[in-house]
Design a protein around this motif. Structure first.
Motif, short mmCIF file in Angstrom:
data_model
loop_
_atom_site.label_atom_id
_atom_site.label_comp_id
_atom_site.label_asym_id
_atom_site.label_seq_id
_atom_site.Cartn_x
_atom_site.Cartn_y
_atom_site.Cartn_z
N ILE A 23 12.34 10.14 1.85
CA ILE A 23 12.27 11.54 2.26
C ILE A 23 11.61 12.32 1.13
CG2 ILE A 23 14.26 11.46 3.81
CD1 ILE A 23 15.91 12.75 1.57
N MET A 24 11.07 13.46 1.45
CA MET A 24 10.34 14.24 0.46
C MET A 24 11.28 14.77 -0.63
SD MET A 24 7.78 16.30 2.99
CE MET A 24 6.81 17.04 1.70
N HIS A 25 10.70 14.97 -1.80
CA HIS A 25 11.36 15.62 -2.93
C HIS A 25 12.57 14.86 -3.45
CE1 HIS A 25 8.61 18.83 -2.08
NE2 HIS A 25 9.12 18.98 -0.88
N ASN A 26 12.38 13.57 -3.68
CA ASN A 26 13.41 12.78 -4.35
C ASN A 26 12.70 11.78 -5.26
OD1 ASN A 26 13.17 10.05 -3.18
ND2 ASN A 26 13.71 11.07 -1.25
N PRO A 27 13.39 11.12 -6.17
CA PRO A 27 12.72 10.24 -7.14
C PRO A 27 11.87 9.13 -6.51
CG PRO A 27 14.93 10.72 -7.88
CD PRO A 27 14.81 11.29 -6.49
N GLU A 28 12.36 8.52 -5.44
CA GLU A 28 11.57 7.45 -4.81
C GLU A 28 10.28 8.00 -4.22
OE1 GLU A 28 12.05 3.72 -1.71
OE2 GLU A 28 13.72 5.09 -2.00
N PHE A 29 10.36 9.17 -3.61
CA PHE A 29 9.17 9.82 -3.07
C PHE A 29 8.18 10.09 -4.21
CE2 PHE A 29 7.02 13.91 -2.24
CZ PHE A 29 6.33 13.59 -1.08
N THR A 30 8.67 10.49 -5.36
CA THR A 30 7.82 10.77 -6.52
C THR A 30 7.05 9.53 -6.93
OG1 THR A 30 9.36 12.45 -7.27
CG2 THR A 30 7.81 11.62 -8.89
N ARG A 31 7.68 8.37 -6.90
CA ARG A 31 6.99 7.13 -7.25
C ARG A 31 5.81 6.86 -6.31
NH1 ARG A 31 12.17 5.83 -8.61
NH2 ARG A 31 12.70 4.82 -6.65
N TYR A 32 5.99 7.11 -5.04
CA TYR A 32 4.88 6.94 -4.10
C TYR A 32 3.75 7.93 -4.40
CZ TYR A 32 7.24 3.68 -0.92
OH TYR A 32 7.83 2.59 -0.37
N GLY A 33 4.10 9.06 -4.94
CA GLY A 33 3.10 10.09 -5.25
C GLY A 33 2.15 9.72 -6.37
N THR A 34 2.42 8.63 -7.07
CA THR A 34 1.52 8.18 -8.13
C THR A 34 0.63 7.03 -7.67
OG1 THR A 34 3.18 6.63 -9.01
CG2 THR A 34 3.18 8.87 -9.92
N SER A 35 0.58 6.78 -6.39
CA SER A 35 -0.21 5.66 -5.84
C SER A 35 -1.66 6.06 -5.61
CB SER A 35 0.40 5.20 -4.52
OG SER A 35 0.21 6.21 -3.52
N ALA A 36 -2.50 5.05 -5.45
CA ALA A 36 -3.91 5.30 -5.14
C ALA A 36 -4.05 6.03 -3.80
CB ALA A 36 -4.67 3.97 -5.11
N GLY A 37 -3.18 5.71 -2.85
CA GLY A 37 -3.22 6.40 -1.55
C GLY A 37 -2.91 7.87 -1.68
N ALA A 38 -1.95 8.22 -2.54
CA ALA A 38 -1.63 9.63 -2.77
C ALA A 38 -2.80 10.33 -3.44
CB ALA A 38 -0.37 9.75 -3.61
N ASP A 39 -3.43 9.68 -4.41
CA ASP A 39 -4.61 10.26 -5.07
C ASP A 39 -5.70 10.53 -4.05
OD1 ASP A 39 -3.36 10.15 -7.53
OD2 ASP A 39 -4.46 8.38 -8.21
N ARG A 40 -5.93 9.58 -3.16
CA ARG A 40 -6.97 9.73 -2.13
C ARG A 40 -6.64 10.90 -1.20
NH1 ARG A 40 -11.81 8.53 -2.31
NH2 ARG A 40 -11.98 10.65 -1.63
N ALA A 41 -5.36 11.04 -0.84
CA ALA A 41 -4.95 12.14 0.04
C ALA A 41 -5.20 13.49 -0.62
CB ALA A 41 -3.47 12.00 0.42
N VAL A 42 -4.91 13.60 -1.92
CA VAL A 42 -5.14 14.86 -2.64
C VAL A 42 -6.63 15.16 -2.71
CG1 VAL A 42 -4.95 15.97 -4.89
CG2 VAL A 42 -2.99 14.76 -3.94
N LEU A 43 -7.43 14.15 -3.02
CA LEU A 43 -8.88 14.37 -3.10
C LEU A 43 -9.46 14.74 -1.73
CD1 LEU A 43 -9.83 11.45 -5.49
CD2 LEU A 43 -9.80 13.90 -6.02
N ASP A 44 -9.03 14.05 -0.69
CA ASP A 44 -9.51 14.37 0.66
C ASP A 44 -9.10 15.79 1.06
OD1 ASP A 44 -10.64 11.87 0.87
OD2 ASP A 44 -9.07 11.06 2.20
N GLY A 45 -7.86 16.17 0.75
CA GLY A 45 -7.39 17.51 1.08
C GLY A 45 -8.15 18.58 0.31
N GLY A 46 -8.39 18.34 -0.97
CA GLY A 46 -9.16 19.29 -1.77
C GLY A 46 -10.58 19.46 -1.25
N LEU A 47 -11.19 18.35 -0.87
CA LEU A 47 -12.54 18.41 -0.31
C LEU A 47 -12.55 19.18 1.01
CD1 LEU A 47 -15.50 17.58 -0.55
CD2 LEU A 47 -14.90 15.44 0.63
#
Length: 83
Positions: A23-47
């Motif tokens: 679920i959002m906003h917990n330590p396990e969620f934070t670990r997923y936020g450092t993945s390549a997929g999360a980076d791609r989502a941020v870059l796609d959203g920014g674009l």
């Protein structure tokens, strides 16, 4: 976002990436936020947000209408945020 949207026009975009069963906003969620997929989502959203801003900025008719639209916003009463 608080009460910002009561003062200026706002959007609240979100992007998605694999976060397993967390679920959002917990330590396990934070670990997923450092993945390549999360980076791609941020870059796609920014674009996507950049293109959203570029499109009207490069359209002459839209740019020409902005001063009148801004004046209309300034003359329109706003709701006062609850205390």
């Amino acid at each position: 976002m608080g009460n910002v949207s009561h003062v200026v026009a706002t959007i609240h975009p979100s992007s998605g990436y694999d976060r397993g069963d967390t679920i959002m906003h917990n330590p396990e969620f934070t670990r997923y936020g450092t993945s390549a997929g999360a980076d791609r989502a941020v870059l796609d959203g920014g674009l996507a947000m950049a293109w959203t801003a570029i499109a009207p900025a490069t359209t002459e008719d839209h740019r020409a209408s902005l001063p009148a639209r801004l004046a209309d916003r300034r003359n329109t009463p706003r709701a006062t945020p609850a205390a």
